[in-house]
Enzyme design. Structure first.
Site, mmCIF file in Angstrom:
data_model
loop_
_atom_site.group_PDB
_atom_site.id
_atom_site.type_symbol
_atom_site.label_atom_id
_atom_site.label_comp_id
_atom_site.label_asym_id
_atom_site.label_seq_id
_atom_site.Cartn_x
_atom_site.Cartn_y
_atom_site.Cartn_z
ATOM 1 N N GLU A 1 76.267 31.404 60.838
ATOM 2 C CA GLU A 1 75.047 30.613 60.990
ATOM 3 C C GLU A 1 75.065 29.979 62.380
ATOM 4 O O GLU A 1 76.045 29.343 62.779
ATOM 5 C CB GLU A 1 74.962 29.544 59.890
ATOM 6 C CG GLU A 1 73.684 28.730 59.991
ATOM 7 C CD GLU A 1 73.160 28.237 58.642
ATOM 8 O OE1 GLU A 1 73.727 28.585 57.601
ATOM 9 O OE2 GLU A 1 72.152 27.498 58.667
ATOM 10 N N ASN B 1 76.849 25.375 54.669
ATOM 11 C CA ASN B 1 75.962 25.943 53.659
ATOM 12 C C ASN B 1 76.815 26.949 52.891
ATOM 13 O O ASN B 1 77.071 28.046 53.366
ATOM 14 C CB ASN B 1 74.764 26.655 54.301
ATOM 15 C CG ASN B 1 73.820 25.666 54.981
ATOM 16 O OD1 ASN B 1 73.646 24.541 54.521
ATOM 17 N ND2 ASN B 1 73.216 26.089 56.079
ATOM 18 N N GLU C 1 69.007 19.809 53.198
ATOM 19 C CA GLU C 1 68.431 21.143 53.388
ATOM 20 C C GLU C 1 68.687 22.049 52.182
ATOM 21 O O GLU C 1 69.240 23.146 52.320
ATOM 22 C CB GLU C 1 68.963 21.767 54.682
ATOM 23 C CG GLU C 1 68.571 20.949 55.902
ATOM 24 C CD GLU C 1 68.982 21.561 57.240
ATOM 25 O OE1 GLU C 1 70.016 22.244 57.273
ATOM 26 O OE2 GLU C 1 68.263 21.339 58.225
ATOM 27 N N ARG D 1 79.091 14.878 55.151
ATOM 28 C CA ARG D 1 78.132 14.879 56.269
ATOM 29 C C ARG D 1 76.923 13.971 56.004
ATOM 30 O O ARG D 1 76.444 13.870 54.870
ATOM 31 C CB ARG D 1 77.656 16.295 56.566
ATOM 32 C CG ARG D 1 78.794 17.186 57.027
ATOM 33 C CD ARG D 1 78.330 18.607 57.223
ATOM 34 N NE ARG D 1 77.709 18.835 58.510
ATOM 35 C CZ ARG D 1 76.534 19.439 58.686
ATOM 36 N NH1 ARG D 1 75.802 19.816 57.651
ATOM 37 N NH2 ARG D 1 76.083 19.661 59.903
ATOM 38 N N ARG E 1 62.014 11.208 60.304
ATOM 39 C CA ARG E 1 63.303 11.864 60.066
ATOM 40 C C ARG E 1 64.447 11.176 60.800
ATOM 41 O O ARG E 1 65.564 11.114 60.313
ATOM 42 C CB ARG E 1 63.200 13.342 60.476
ATOM 43 C CG ARG E 1 64.534 14.041 60.494
ATOM 44 C CD ARG E 1 64.343 15.532 60.585
ATOM 45 N NE ARG E 1 65.580 16.181 61.010
ATOM 46 C CZ ARG E 1 65.698 17.476 61.228
ATOM 47 N NH1 ARG E 1 64.644 18.281 61.073
ATOM 48 N NH2 ARG E 1 66.843 18.007 61.603
ATOM 49 N N ASP F 1 68.819 16.455 65.536
ATOM 50 C CA ASP F 1 69.613 17.662 65.314
ATOM 51 C C ASP F 1 69.982 18.369 66.613
ATOM 52 O O ASP F 1 69.382 19.389 66.941
ATOM 53 C CB ASP F 1 68.830 18.614 64.402
ATOM 54 C CG ASP F 1 69.698 19.743 63.882
ATOM 55 O OD1 ASP F 1 70.915 19.694 64.073
ATOM 56 O OD2 ASP F 1 69.137 20.674 63.282
ATOM 57 N N GLU G 1 80.025 14.214 64.927
ATOM 58 C CA GLU G 1 79.827 15.672 64.869
ATOM 59 C C GLU G 1 79.034 16.133 66.080
ATOM 60 O O GLU G 1 77.928 15.667 66.335
ATOM 61 C CB GLU G 1 79.090 16.084 63.583
ATOM 62 C CG GLU G 1 78.841 17.594 63.499
ATOM 63 C CD GLU G 1 78.178 18.051 62.188
ATOM 64 O OE1 GLU G 1 78.436 17.453 61.126
ATOM 65 O OE2 GLU G 1 77.403 19.021 62.230
ATOM 66 N N GLU H 1 72.816 26.147 69.681
ATOM 67 C CA GLU H 1 71.618 26.423 68.889
ATOM 68 C C GLU H 1 70.331 26.061 69.628
ATOM 69 O O GLU H 1 69.406 26.854 69.699
ATOM 70 C CB GLU H 1 71.701 25.657 67.559
ATOM 71 C CG GLU H 1 70.456 25.841 66.695
ATOM 72 C CD GLU H 1 70.573 25.143 65.336
ATOM 73 O OE1 GLU H 1 71.600 24.490 65.071
ATOM 74 O OE2 GLU H 1 69.615 25.264 64.553
HETATM 75 O O1 GCW Z 1 69.740 22.181 62.301
HETATM 76 C C1 GCW Z 1 70.331 22.703 61.251
HETATM 77 C C2 GCW Z 1 70.653 24.120 61.557
HETATM 78 C C3 GCW Z 1 71.209 24.727 60.309
HETATM 79 C C4 GCW Z 1 72.456 23.943 59.927
HETATM 80 C C5 GCW Z 1 72.085 22.472 59.758
HETATM 81 C C6 GCW Z 1 73.280 21.594 59.448
HETATM 82 C C7 GCW Z 1 74.404 24.677 58.763
HETATM 83 O O2 GCW Z 1 69.501 24.789 61.996
HETATM 84 O O3 GCW Z 1 71.498 26.072 60.548
HETATM 85 O O4 GCW Z 1 73.027 24.444 58.744
HETATM 86 O O5 GCW Z 1 71.513 22.022 60.929
HETATM 87 O O6 GCW Z 1 73.822 21.014 60.368
HETATM 88 O O7 GCW Z 1 73.646 21.491 58.293
#
Ligand code: GCW
Length: 687
Positions: free
Chosen positions: A167, A210, A294, A327, A344, A373, A395, A401
């Site tokens: 991922e 995930n 998520e 987390r 958010r 993010d 973190e 990304e």
């Molecule tokens: O922003 C998101 C990412 C996901 C990721 C998530 C997270 C692992 O697009 O891909 O999932 O953050 O940090 O949990």
């Protein structure tokens, strides 16, 4: 040999004969008295490096007698003479700390190098320090260093899936898994462990947060034997193994009707999993958990909160000394874009602040650096200054990304330095994120830094060879957050690309500017996003504007930005301590680079820079694209000074970046020209 495979552990032969001879003599033999795995790793690593750098193989023996050489040992287990000579250096040494010192063995004895760890891992880090000094082509005479890691946990999170995909991975497939199984050959995993240990990493979670169907079974008997072999590979390098777990495992892997954390059968199930895991892996690190985030399952399903969930797992792990890393990336990902009351950015703080003090001692909350993010620019998450009685971990995201996906050059060390140095003022001046994450400020038993890895089975590990610098720099910063960007950059360049001063000048300049360049041609002034949905690569200004993800810029014909002020906005600014809450809340005081994160302003608003917002957008996008092109030109000036395949690989990526930066420039400029109707003062081409 695959291009770039050795990364910063290249061990090029020293060309300077005097230095080479010095290294050869100092390292002619290696003494390691204890036969422990980690010390043997240390001795072998040093021998391999010396062989490659000097052309001579050192002998490895239990002791040195009076000859010169390197003694590798552990405090309390040295020969009495050495223990005595080093007594003041080693007195305060923690397990992972070390002393590295050149000294004379008795009167008339030869000069030798002592590397003494508080425990074995410390000695290994000391060896990599010595190797670094030689790779930087510095003299070994008069060495005297004492180092202790600033963070107890210095962790890497793999987002690898067992089908071999990663991922948010941009460097090929997983080095751990293929076809829903572990790979047969662990040699690449071992090479990864070397790279990580060489920069001080001591923990790794090896599966995606995930946790999908097959990965859910990683904590069951089925994988015990394989996992214990994987753990052994990392153990040799002082690295502890962690697993990401599915909160609904009792249902998905245990056949129970519920995963309610307060249900006795659920607790028992986890306790059993934990004791089985620890039987197979006595030094297992613990669990990393993404819950109620998520669409991942979590305690909310049962009307329980995150403390209930985390503490239940913590109870299962506590008898074995394990940790729960929980987390804080928890927010409503089904927001209605028309709902202007939900922000958010406020979510992590709102979820976790009320739970401060309720988490067990072996729980650590893992908090992303920013409230959104991993955007190119975000303020620091206010949760860092907020939590007082909870273990915390920072973190970061090494994988790029949102910062060019390892096609664009984006050296993140400067960004991470800003985060670590950010003074939250939580307990007066000097309450930096670095001191909160390490646990020093609040005197917490656990703390540290974790980051999402950027490696895959790509020949050079990281897709873009220069993206190796991010992995290197991350590790070095976890060890010592106050290392300067310049030092880290110089270390990485010399070890990875050699000690040609021209190479160092050009590459360090490229790296230093790259984050700013990327920022300048992408989303402006801290507003973030503006990327294509799902894969997140490339410009799409409204890609997330009418979505459920809570990621909006609110651009219209008059202005742009998110009003997060206390008076007229979402009130997010109130989550900070003074003076940040006032600074961010104020249109006058808010730093330019975060203006649109905190304020909605007209395009004609004048920045501290003296420029209007709209003109700033045009200028930075035109300049950014030019600077991206200049990166390629700078690199080209090094042709012939860098190994040909490596040179070509980087040139190819930089050419892609240069083209793609123009795409960004034109999409963003055109969008804002059309929205605002305001022309570029310099009359440049906008479509
Ligand atoms: O922003 C998101 C990412 C996901 C990721 C998530 C997270 C692992 O697009 O891909 O999932 O953050 O940090 O949990």
């Amino acid at each position: 040999e695959m291009t770039g495979y050795k990364a910063w552990l290249r061990y090029e032969t020293a060309e300077n004969e005097t230095l080479r001879e010095e290294y050869r003599i100092y390292c002619s033999s290696i003494a390691v008295a204890e036969q422990s795995r980690v010390l043997l790793t240390a001795a072998r690593e040093l021998a391999a490096a010396v062989r490659s750098i000097t052309g001579h193989s050192p002998s490895i023996a239990p002791s040195l007698d009076r000859a010169s050489g390197v003694v590798i040992g552990v405090k309390g287990k040295l020969d009495p003479e050495l223990e005595q000579a080093l007594s003041s250096d080693i007195a305060e040494l923690s397990d992972e700390g070390y002393v590295l010192r050149t000294l004379r063995a008795g009167s008339g004895g030869a000069e030798r190098i002592a590397i003494v760890g508080g425990a074995e891992a410390g000695a290994l880090y000391g060896v990599f320090h010595l190797i670094r000094v030689m790779q930087m082509r510095k003299s070994l005479g008069g060495l005297r260093a004492t180092e202790q890691p600033a963070n107890r946990l210095r962790m890497i999170n793999q987002w690898d899936n067992m089908d071999g995909s990663i991922e948010r991975g941009y460097a090929g497939k997983s080095i751990f898994y293929r076809g829903n199984a572990f790979v047969d050959d662990f040699s690449r995993i071992r090479d990864y462990a070397r790279l990580l240990a060489s920069v001080g990493i001591n923990a790794i979670s090896i599966n995606n947060v995930n946790v999908h169907r097959e990965e859910t079974k990683l904590i069951t008997k089925q994988y015990e034997e394989t996992l214990s072999r994987v753990a052994a590979v990392f153990r040799d390098y002082g690295i502890k193994l962690f697993l990401s777990v599915n909160f609904a495992s009792p249902i998905a892997a245990g056949g129970l009707p519920t995963a309610d954390p307060l249900e006795p059968s659920v607790k028992e199930w986890w306790a059993q999993r934990a004791s089985d895991l620890y039987r197979a892996i006595p030094d297992f690190g613990g669990f990393l958990v993404k819950a109620d985030s998520e669409f991942r399952p979590g305690p909310f399903t049962y009307g329980r909160d995150h403390a209930d969930g985390a503490n239940m797992l913590a109870e299962a792990l506590a008898p074995h000394g394990g940790l729960v890393i929980w987390r804080c990336f928890v927010y409503n990902c089904l927001q209605d874009w028309r709902d202007r009351s939900t922000d958010r950015a406020k979510a992590a703080y709102e979820h976790f602040m009320p739970l401060d003090g309720r988490f067990a001692d072996n729980v650590i909350l893992q908090i992303k650096n920013g409230p959104m993010d991993f955007q190119v620019r975000e303020p620091v998450s206010p949760l860092f200054g907020g939590l007082k009685r909870t273990n915390q971990m920072l973190e970061l995201q090494i994988t790029q990304e949102y910062t060019g996906q390892q096609k664009h050059l984006c050296y993140l060390v400067p960004q991470w330095k800003e985060v670590l140095d950010f003074d939250t003022h939580a307990a007066g001046k000097g309450s930096t994120v670095a001191r909160l994450a390490s646990g020093v400020l609040r005197e917490r038993p656990h703390g540290g830094i974790a980051a999402v890895s950027n490696i895959g089975d790509d020949a050079c590990w990281t897709g873009h060879p220069l993206a190796q610098a991010n992995l290197y720099g991350y590790g070095r910063l976890t060890w010592n957050p106050s290392l300067s960007e310049d030092q880290i950059t110089a270390e990485w360049i010399r070890q990875s690309l050699g000690c040609d001063p021209e190479v160092e000048t050009v590459v360090s300049d490229m790296l230093r500017k790259s984050w700013g360049i990327y920022e300048s041609y992408t989303a402006p002034l801290g507003v973030g996003w503006m990327v294509n949905p799902n894969h997140h690569y490339g410009p799409n200004v409204d890609g997330y504007e009418y979505s459920k993800w809570g990621t909006y810029h609110f651009a219209d014909c008059r202005g742009i930005g998110v009003d997060r002020t206390a008076e007229t906005g979402t009130g997010y600014t109130a989550q900070y301590h003074s003076p940040w809450r006032e600074t961010f809340n104020s249109l006058e005081l808010c730093p330019d680079e975060l203006l649109l994160f905190f304020h909605h302003v007209p395009y004609t608003h004048v920045l501290h820079s003296g420029n209007t917002v709209i003109q700033h957008i045009y200028d930075t996008h035109f300049e950014g694209a030019e600077e991206a092109a200049a990166l390629l030109e700078a690199w080209k000036s090094l042709e012939g000074r860098i190994e040909a395949d490596y040179f070509a690989l980087v040139a190819e990526r930089l050419a892609v970046q240069s083209e793609h930066a123009k795409e960004w420039r034109d999409v963003i400029n055109t969008y804002f020209y059309r929205k605002s109707g305001i022309a570029d003062r310099q009359g440049r081409l906008i479509y």
